[in-house]
Design an enzyme around this catalytic site. Structure first.
Site, PDB file in Angstrom:
ATOM      1  N   LYS A   1     -11.086  12.291 -23.407  1.00 30.54           N
ATOM      2  CA  LYS A   1     -11.019  11.462 -24.610  1.00 30.54           C
ATOM      3  C   LYS A   1     -11.841  10.198 -24.383  1.00 30.54           C
ATOM      4  CE  LYS A   1      -7.438   8.719 -25.332  1.00 30.54           C
ATOM      5  NZ  LYS A   1      -6.204   8.030 -25.677  1.00 30.54           N
TER       6      LYS A   1
ATOM      7  N   LYS B   1     -11.825   3.255 -23.010  1.00 31.98           N
ATOM      8  CA  LYS B   1     -12.413   2.154 -22.249  1.00 31.98           C
ATOM      9  C   LYS B   1     -12.095   2.294 -20.759  1.00 31.98           C
ATOM     10  CE  LYS B   1     -12.762  -2.792 -22.395  1.00 31.98           C
ATOM     11  NZ  LYS B   1     -12.890  -3.910 -23.296  1.00 31.98           N
TER      12      LYS B   1
ATOM     13  N   LYS C   1       1.404   8.770 -18.020  1.00 35.95           N
ATOM     14  CA  LYS C   1       1.364   7.379 -17.547  1.00 35.95           C
ATOM     15  C   LYS C   1       2.035   7.278 -16.177  1.00 35.95           C
ATOM     16  CE  LYS C   1      -0.691   4.552 -20.505  1.00 35.95           C
ATOM     17  NZ  LYS C   1      -0.234   4.186 -21.828  1.00 35.95           N
TER      18      LYS C   1
HETATM   19  P1  TYM Z   1      -4.444   2.754 -28.650  1.00 35.47           P
HETATM   20  O1  TYM Z   1      -4.523   1.279 -28.478  1.00 35.47           O
HETATM   21  O2  TYM Z   1      -4.594   3.597 -27.436  1.00 35.47           O
HETATM   22  O3  TYM Z   1      -5.541   3.243 -29.690  1.00 35.47           O
HETATM   23  C1  TYM Z   1      -5.692   2.674 -30.974  1.00 35.47           C
HETATM   24  C2  TYM Z   1      -5.981   3.781 -31.985  1.00 35.47           C
HETATM   25  O4  TYM Z   1      -7.233   4.438 -31.673  1.00 35.47           O
HETATM   26  C3  TYM Z   1      -7.045   5.855 -31.575  1.00 35.47           C
HETATM   27  N1  TYM Z   1      -7.963   6.371 -30.539  1.00 35.47           N
HETATM   28  C4  TYM Z   1      -8.739   7.446 -30.695  1.00 35.47           C
HETATM   29  N2  TYM Z   1      -8.911   8.288 -31.724  1.00 35.47           N
HETATM   30  C5  TYM Z   1      -9.803   9.313 -31.575  1.00 35.47           C
HETATM   31  N3  TYM Z   1     -10.534   9.511 -30.431  1.00 35.47           N
HETATM   32  C6  TYM Z   1     -10.390   8.676 -29.372  1.00 35.47           C
HETATM   33  N4  TYM Z   1     -11.115   8.874 -28.274  1.00 35.47           N
HETATM   34  C7  TYM Z   1      -9.468   7.602 -29.470  1.00 35.47           C
HETATM   35  N5  TYM Z   1      -9.078   6.605 -28.625  1.00 35.47           N
HETATM   36  C8  TYM Z   1      -8.160   5.867 -29.301  1.00 35.47           C
HETATM   37  C9  TYM Z   1      -5.581   6.008 -31.154  1.00 35.47           C
HETATM   38  O5  TYM Z   1      -5.073   7.287 -31.460  1.00 35.47           O
HETATM   39  C10 TYM Z   1      -4.924   4.886 -31.956  1.00 35.47           C
HETATM   40  O6  TYM Z   1      -4.659   5.319 -33.274  1.00 35.47           O
HETATM   41  N6  TYM Z   1       0.492   3.610 -28.897  1.00 35.47           N
HETATM   42  C11 TYM Z   1      -0.646   3.122 -29.670  1.00 35.47           C
HETATM   43  C12 TYM Z   1      -0.428   1.747 -30.264  1.00 35.47           C
HETATM   44  C13 TYM Z   1       0.769   1.578 -31.148  1.00 35.47           C
HETATM   45  C14 TYM Z   1       0.958   2.126 -32.448  1.00 35.47           C
HETATM   46  C15 TYM Z   1       2.200   1.631 -32.897  1.00 35.47           C
HETATM   47  C16 TYM Z   1       0.199   2.975 -33.249  1.00 35.47           C
HETATM   48  C17 TYM Z   1       1.865   0.818 -30.878  1.00 35.47           C
HETATM   49  N7  TYM Z   1       2.717   0.832 -31.911  1.00 35.47           N
HETATM   50  C18 TYM Z   1       2.696   1.983 -34.146  1.00 35.47           C
HETATM   51  C19 TYM Z   1       0.713   3.334 -34.500  1.00 35.47           C
HETATM   52  C20 TYM Z   1       1.944   2.829 -34.936  1.00 35.47           C
HETATM   53  C21 TYM Z   1      -1.857   3.058 -28.753  1.00 35.47           C
HETATM   54  O7  TYM Z   1      -1.727   2.856 -27.581  1.00 35.47           O
HETATM   55  O8  TYM Z   1      -3.087   3.131 -29.400  1.00 35.47           O
END
Ligand code: TYM
Length: 324
Positions: free
Chosen positions: A192, A195, A112
């Site tokens: 990966k 969006k 990041k």
């Molecule tokens: P975020 O918003 O980036 O993504 C949401 C969930 O989707 C999964 N994901 C994917 N899995 C497989 N292939 C992909 N291309 C792909 N893109 C997204 C992510 O792994 C995620 O599970 N930090 C987290 C949000 C968060 C969170 C938490 C998660 C905040 N607090 C507590 C679990 C527990 C995030 O940015 O996910």
């Protein structure tokens, strides 16, 4: 007593098939055997300023996808992070016991920081601490996520161990739960699916939009002419076929290898497979979207229920840390 599940996702708007295959499928399945809590983490979104403009609209679109995919507000608590502010309190308490070195060496922080060198803010460093607070505020044991979140879960366990050592056994060590496709690649076949890279297919996309997007996807680069034999094992379209056309996977692999099928037809079949699997979800979504207040009502009720659990944990934490 049932175990507890927690997961969260940033309000990035309509969900894509990476979110679906990597996380949402598990969110839905776990509802059968666990107490589940799912949260849209709007405060986390503030760490990357670009994403804040449409937070409310994005929250609504995301929740429609989650509900259409099968999240059930009768069984699961669905809420928005900032609506239960106790998480900010716990975040502050945890920040006092988390060595800075643990945070600056997290790979996602380094990434990041590279991506937004003009905005390496304090919240960005603490991102995994807030994530830990999200999870342990509800004493969750299981956290369904995609593979990219594993470093954060590792850190959450370290913070929990430290808290429990310092103040007595309080929190379970949360374990990640992955699906069979924990890392879905984007249509570029390299990164990966996400969006922000515009290499995604939205769950709510129309049939036509889905087909159009699939047609732009990269395939086996060594297959230049229709008559060249392909290598399905290096082709992202083939890996998506495994997920959307599992019944035909052997046949498609064989036809690719002997140039019996061209990439255009192969992609057409993939688009058909995606559209067939997502048709019921898309139908439910259209119906849900016709009642505008529904999502707001679900989220208000979810925040109310989450808040009761959160207050209890905060009371316990303050007691153990000697504050009350
Ligand atoms: P975020 O918003 O980036 O993504 C949401 C969930 O989707 C999964 N994901 C994917 N899995 C497989 N292939 C992909 N291309 C792909 N893109 C997204 C992510 O792994 C995620 O599970 N930090 C987290 C949000 C968060 C969170 C938490 C998660 C905040 N607090 C507590 C679990 C527990 C995030 O940015 O996910």
């Amino acid at each position: 007593m049932k175990g507890r599940v927690f997961s969260g996702a940033r309000p990035t708007g309509r969900q894509h098939i990476g979110n679906y295959l990597g996380a949402i499928k598990n969110y839905v399945a776990l509802q059968d055997d666990y107490d589940c809590i799912y949260c849209i983490v709007d405060v986390h979104a503030l760490t990357t300023l670009e994403e804040t403009g449409n937070i409310k609209e994005n929250t609504n679109e995301m929740m429609l996808d989650w509900l259409a995919a099968g999240l059930d507000p009768e069984r699961s608590i669905l809420f928005v992070q900032s609506h239960v502010p106790q998480v900010m309190e716990l975040h502050t308490f945890l920040s006092m016991i988390t060595p800075l070195g643990w945070l600056t060496r997290v790979t996602t922080f380094k990434e990041k920081a590279r991506m937004q060198p003009h905005n390496i803010n304090y919240g960005l460093v603490g991102y995994p601490v807030l994530m830990t607070a999200d999870i342990i505020l509800y004493k969750a044991d299981i956290v369904p996520v995609g593979e990219d979140q594993l470093p954060h879960l590792e850190l959450a366990r370290e913070i929990v161990r430290r808290f429990n050592n310092l103040f007595g056994d309080t929190f379970p060590e949360p374990q990640a739960k992955l699906t069979d496709s924990p890392l879905v690649l984007g249509l570029d076949g390299v990164n990966k699916m996400s969006k922000s890279l515009d290499n995604h297919i939205e769950l709510a996309a129309s049939h036509e939009e889905t087909s159009r997007r699939v047609m732009t996807a990269f395939t086996d680069p060594s297959r230049i002419y229709r008559s060249d034999p392909g290598h399905p094992e290096v082709c992202n379209i083939y890996s998506l076929h495994k997920l959307f056309n599992p019944d035909r996977i052997e046949e498609l692999g064989e036809e690719c290898r002997n140039a019996g099928i061209g990439c255009v037809d192969c992609k057409r079949l993939l688009a058909e497979g995606i559209n067939a699997e997502l048709a019921p979800l898309r139908e439910r979504r259209t119906i849900l979207a016709e009642t505008p207040k529904y999502v707001a009502d679900v989220l208000a009720e979810g925040a109310h229920r989450a808040s009761t659990i959160a207050s209890e944990t905060i009371g316990e934490v303050k007691g153990k840390m000697g504050l009350i």
